[in-house]
Design an enzyme around this catalytic site. Structure first.
Site, PDB file in Angstrom:
ATOM      1  N   ASP A 167       4.330   4.908  -1.607  1.00  0.00           N
ATOM      2  CA  ASP A 167       4.430   5.685  -2.834  1.00  0.00           C
ATOM      3  C   ASP A 167       5.818   6.311  -2.966  1.00  0.00           C
ATOM      4  O   ASP A 167       6.393   6.364  -4.062  1.00  0.00           O
ATOM      5  CB  ASP A 167       3.362   6.777  -2.855  1.00  0.00           C
ATOM      6  CG  ASP A 167       1.961   6.211  -2.727  1.00  0.00           C
ATOM      7  OD1 ASP A 167       1.701   5.137  -3.298  1.00  0.00           O
ATOM      8  OD2 ASP A 167       1.127   6.847  -2.036  1.00  0.00           O
ATOM      9  N   HIS A 194      -3.324   8.616  -1.666  1.00  0.00           N
ATOM     10  CA  HIS A 194      -2.747   7.272  -1.745  1.00  0.00           C
ATOM     11  C   HIS A 194      -3.669   6.361  -2.553  1.00  0.00           C
ATOM     12  O   HIS A 194      -4.033   5.278  -2.118  1.00  0.00           O
ATOM     13  CB  HIS A 194      -2.532   6.717  -0.337  1.00  0.00           C
ATOM     14  CG  HIS A 194      -1.842   5.381  -0.307  1.00  0.00           C
ATOM     15  ND1 HIS A 194      -0.594   5.172  -0.855  1.00  0.00           N
ATOM     16  CD2 HIS A 194      -2.236   4.191   0.206  1.00  0.00           C
ATOM     17  CE1 HIS A 194      -0.250   3.909  -0.677  1.00  0.00           C
ATOM     18  NE2 HIS A 194      -1.231   3.283  -0.047  1.00  0.00           N
TER      19      HIS A 194
END
Length: 335
Positions: A167, A194
Site C-alpha cells: 500500500d 490492508h
C-alpha cells in the site's frame, strides 16, 4: 545443527551478522520473485524455501545465483516444520491468489486454514522468529496467526507483522506520478489495514505536495483498490505478484537491518496496537533488534481522512474478530 545469526560477513568496513530466512509459499507467484530478491541480501545466511509443490526446482534455480546466501528446499503438505528449523525471520506469502471479482475477504476460508497450519509449525519449531504475514486477508490472518501462537504460549506481539508495504509502495508511486516528483524522494504513510476502504493514505501529511479534492478522491481510491487494478489487467491470470514481491522483500530487508542493529528504521506495518480501538492497526513502526520497538500514531488528519478512518475502524475490529473466531470458535466471542 543450524545456528541463528552466526554467519559473520564483512560488508564494506563493517562486520554484519546474517540471519536465516524462510519463505513459506516460495514456489508461488509472489514467493518466487520475492525469494530471488531476498537471495541478494548480504544479511541473509540461509534461505529456506517451502511450498507444497515445486520447491526443489525453485531452490535449485536460485542456488545458482552468485550471492552469499545458501538455499535449501522443503516440499510437501504438512512438512513446513522441517523448513523452519533455525529460522530468524519467516515470510509467509502462502495462499491462493485473488481472481477477478474476488475481494480479499473472499479468500478467507481457504487462506485462513493455510495460515493457521503454518502458524502451528512456527509455534513449535521457531517460536522466537519474526513473522511477516503477506497471506490475505491480512486484517484477519494476522489475528489468526497471533491466536495460534497464544495457544502454544509463544506469542510475542513485537515479532508479528502484517505486511502492508505494498500500500505504501503504491502510494509513493501514484503520488510521485501525480505531483511530477521523484518517487525515490516521495514518502507517504498509509495507515489502517490492508483491504479496500481500510487502507488510508495520509495525503494531507506529504510535505510539499498540493492536491485538489479530485486528486485526493482519485488517489485515495486508487491506492485502496490498486490490487483490483492489477487483477483486472491480468484478466484472470493472477493478482499483484511482482509488486507484492518487491514490497515484501523491502519490508524483509528492513527487519533484517534492524535485527542487525541498525537504528532509526521506521516502516508502516499491521501490528497489535492501541493507536485506535481496533486490536490490530497499521501505522508507522520503528523496528529494533527485538522486532517492534515503538508504535507511532498518525498525527493530525484532514476531515476527509478522519471520516475514512472512522468508517474503517469498525471494519478492522470485525475482521480481527473473524480471525479470532476462526481459531477459537464461538466461545471466543462470548469470552
Amino acid at each position: 545443527m543450524m545456528f541463528s545469526r552466526l554467519a559473520q560477513r564483512t560488508v564494506g568496513t563493517h562486520a554484519r551478522y546474517a540471519s536465516n530466512v524462510a519463505v513459506l509459499g516460495a514456489a508461488g507467484g509472489i514467493g518466487q520473485p520475492m525469494s530471488l530478491l531476498i537471495k541478494q541480501s548480504p544479511l541473509v545466511n540461509e534461505l529456506s524455501l517451502y511450498d507444497v509443490v515445486n520447491t526443489p526446482g525453485v531452490a535449485a534455480d536460485l542456488s545458482h545465483c552468485s550471492t552469499p546466501a545458501t538455499v535449501r528446499s522443503t516440499v510437501g503438505m504438512g512438512n513446513a516444520a522441517e523448513a523452519l528449523e533455525g529460522m530468524d525471520v519467516v515470510v509467509i506469502p502462502a495462499g491462493v491468489p485473488r481472481k477477478p471479482g474476488m475481494t480479499r475477504d473472499d479468500l478467507f476460508n481457504t487462506n485462513a486454514s493455510i495460515v493457521q497450519s503454518l502458524a502451528e509449525a512456527c509455534a513449535t519449531t521457531c517460536p522466537n522468529a519474526c513473522f511477516l504475514i503477506i497471506a490475505n486477508p491480512v486484517n484477519s490472518t494476522v489475528p489468526i496467526f497471533a491466536e495460534t501462537l497464544k495457544k502454544h504460549g509463544v506469542y510475542d506481539k513485537n515479532k508479528l507483522f502484517g505486511v502492508t508495504t505494498l500500500d505504501v509502495v503504491r502510494a509513493k508511486t501514484f503520488v510521485a506520478e501525480n505531483q511530477g516528483g521523484d518517487v525515490l524522494n516521495t514518502d507517504v504513510d498509509v495507515i489502517g489495514g490492508h483491504a479496500g476502504t481500510t487502507i488510508l493514505p495520509l495525503l494531507s501529511q506529504i510535505e510539499g505536495a498540493s492536491f485538489s479534492q479530485d486528486d485526493i478522491d482519485k488517489l485515495t481510491h486508487r491506492i485502496m483498490f490498486g490490487g483490483d487494478e492489477v487483477v483486472q489487467a491480468k484478466d484472470g491470470a493472477g493478482s499483484a505478484t511482482l509488486s507484492m514481491a518487491y514490497a515484501g522483500a523491502h519490508f524483509t530487508f528492513k527487519v533484517l537491518e534492524a535485527l542487525n542493529g541498525a537504528t532509526g528504521i521506521t516502516e508502516c506495518a499491521f501490528v497489535e496496537s492501541d493507536v485506535t480501538d481496533a486490536p490490530y492497526f497499521s501505522s508507522p513502526v520503528t523496528l529494533g533488534k527485538n522486532g517492534v520497538e515503538t508504535i507511532h500514531g498518525y498525527g493530525t488528519l484532514s476531515p476527509f481522512e478522519q471520516d475514512v478512518l472512522d468508517k474503517a475502524v469498525p471494519d478492522l475490529i470485525a475482521q480481527a474478530e473473524k480471525g479470532v473466531k476462526f481459531v477459537h470458535g464461538d466461545e471466543a466471542m462470548a469470552a
